[in-house]
Enzyme design. Structure first.
Site, short mmCIF file in Angstrom:
data_model
loop_
_atom_site.label_atom_id
_atom_site.label_comp_id
_atom_site.label_asym_id
_atom_site.label_seq_id
_atom_site.Cartn_x
_atom_site.Cartn_y
_atom_site.Cartn_z
N HIS A 141 1.54 8.41 -6.36
CA HIS A 141 0.89 9.62 -6.88
C HIS A 141 1.99 10.52 -7.44
O HIS A 141 2.70 11.19 -6.70
CB HIS A 141 0.15 10.32 -5.72
CG HIS A 141 -0.53 11.59 -6.10
ND1 HIS A 141 -1.04 12.47 -5.16
CD2 HIS A 141 -0.80 12.14 -7.30
CE1 HIS A 141 -1.59 13.49 -5.78
NE2 HIS A 141 -1.45 13.32 -7.08
N GLY A 145 -6.52 -2.96 10.64
CA GLY A 145 -5.23 -2.82 11.32
C GLY A 145 -5.42 -2.80 12.82
O GLY A 145 -5.47 -3.84 13.48
N ARG A 146 -5.58 -1.60 13.36
CA ARG A 146 -5.58 -1.44 14.82
C ARG A 146 -6.63 -2.25 15.57
O ARG A 146 -6.34 -2.70 16.69
CB ARG A 146 -5.66 0.06 15.16
CG ARG A 146 -4.34 0.77 14.89
CD ARG A 146 -4.47 2.26 14.83
NE ARG A 146 -5.16 2.69 13.61
CZ ARG A 146 -5.42 3.95 13.30
NH1 ARG A 146 -5.04 4.91 14.12
NH2 ARG A 146 -6.03 4.25 12.17
N LYS A 169 0.30 3.88 -2.29
CA LYS A 169 -0.52 5.00 -2.79
C LYS A 169 0.30 5.91 -3.71
O LYS A 169 0.43 7.12 -3.48
CB LYS A 169 -1.10 5.82 -1.63
CG LYS A 169 -2.00 5.00 -0.70
CD LYS A 169 -2.62 5.85 0.36
CE LYS A 169 -3.44 5.05 1.34
NZ LYS A 169 -2.68 4.14 2.22
N ASP A 194 0.84 -1.20 0.00
CA ASP A 194 0.00 0.00 0.00
C ASP A 194 0.88 1.25 0.00
O ASP A 194 1.12 1.84 1.05
CB ASP A 194 -0.91 -0.05 1.23
CG ASP A 194 -1.93 1.09 1.25
OD1 ASP A 194 -2.17 1.70 0.19
OD2 ASP A 194 -2.47 1.36 2.34
O1 C5P Z 1 -5.58 0.62 11.77
P1 C5P Z 1 -6.58 0.79 10.66
O2 C5P Z 1 -7.61 -0.33 10.62
O3 C5P Z 1 -7.20 2.16 10.63
O4 C5P Z 1 -5.72 0.62 9.32
C1 C5P Z 1 -6.22 0.92 8.06
C2 C5P Z 1 -5.12 0.77 7.06
O5 C5P Z 1 -5.65 1.02 5.76
C3 C5P Z 1 -3.96 1.74 7.26
O6 C5P Z 1 -2.78 1.02 6.95
C4 C5P Z 1 -4.20 2.83 6.24
O7 C5P Z 1 -2.99 3.36 5.74
C5 C5P Z 1 -4.94 2.09 5.13
N1 C5P Z 1 -5.84 2.91 4.33
C6 C5P Z 1 -6.88 3.65 4.85
N2 C5P Z 1 -7.68 4.41 4.06
C7 C5P Z 1 -7.49 4.44 2.73
C8 C5P Z 1 -6.47 3.68 2.16
C9 C5P Z 1 -5.65 2.90 3.00
O8 C5P Z 1 -7.09 3.60 6.07
N3 C5P Z 1 -8.30 5.13 1.96
#
Ligand code: C5P
Length: 240
Positions: free
Chosen positions: A66, A210-211, A64, A62
């Site tokens: 740009h 994630g968290r 992103k 990931d």
């Molecule tokens: O910890 P959490 O569940 O918020 O993690 C979400 C993950 O998804 C993070 O690694 C974040 O960088 C990624 N992400 C996001 N929103 C987006 C694209 C990627 O939260 N639009």
């Protein structure tokens, strides 16, 4: 059934690689998809990606991307060689940038899924308006998901809250990968969130978490709770 057979992607947002490895020792057996972001990629580079793939995981890188179209294209010619499951580009780069990315994929004959990030899940209407004055978030979502489709991307990344708009306007055929998943909303930087079951019911093909797993007192139990919700959502969808 646990996460291994389900469309659950763990965002491996740990402080370092050894922490990531100990988390994988704990719960890796119930996971198939791992999302690796800037931090671990900065620490471990392509060797870390390759060793994660060699352990049997599907890797979602990931980053992103740009930039101007040619710069994205030549970067992708390197990343697509890694054998990863998916990589992200930021749709703010425009349709031509997305098209150049698809050209790189065709040139290499790569199977990696190229996904366009639409609008970050951390934006609410106010923070969006501050950097995109006069452009409604919904209009941007529609334009950006159409750009993904027109450029020939494999899928897009959006918030669970955005799924109905995406499904109505441009996203039905595209793979929808959905972060912003919360068992309890309102605890951190993510603004447009939803539960695993509602994200699946609304049309997510994969959810990224994630968290809610990494910070859980019992990570295995968190994976199980999320897996149960995904299964329930899939059963609900299959009944339609
Ligand atoms: O910890 P959490 O569940 O918020 O993690 C979400 C993950 O998804 C993070 O690694 C974040 O960088 C990624 N992400 C996001 N929103 C987006 C694209 C990627 O939260 N639009």
């Amino acid at each position: 059934m646990v996460g291994k057979d389900l469309p659950l992607i763990l965002a491996l947002d740990t402080s370092n690689i050894s922490e990531a490895e100990s988390i994988l020792d704990e719960i890796g057996g119930s996971l198939k998809f791992l999302k690796i972001g800037h931090r671990l990629f900065a620490q471990g580079g392509s060797a870390f990606i390759t060793s994660t793939i060699n352990k049997g995981f599907e890797v979602f890188l990931d980053l992103k991307l740009h930039d101007i179209p040619n710069t994205v294209k030549i970067a992708l010619e390197e990343y697509l060689d890694l054998g990863i499951w998916a990589i992200t580009l930021h749709t703010a780069g425009g349709q031509q940038m997305l098209e150049y990315a698809v050209d790189a994929k065709k040139k290499l004959g790569s199977c990696t899924n190229i996904l366009g990030v639409t609008v970050l899940t951390s934006h609410d209407e106010q923070s969006w308006e501050a950097v995109n004055p006069g452009c409604g978030m919904k209009d941007a979502l529609i334009a950006r998901s159409k750009a993904c489709k027109n450029a020939g991307l494999d899928g897009l990344v959006c918030s669970p809250i955005d799924l109905p708009v995406i499904m109505d306007f441009a996203g039905v055929e595209l793979m929808k990968v959905v972060p912003g998943i919360r068992l309890n909303a309102g605890m951190d930087d993510q603004k447009r969130t939803n539960s695993p079951i509602d994200a699946i019911k609304r049309g997510a093909d994969y959810i990224v978490v994630g968290r809610p797993i990494l910070s859980a007192p019992d990570k295995g139990e968190a994976v199980k709770m999320i897996s149960d919700q995904i299964q329930e959502g899939l059963l609900w969808k299959n009944r339609l």
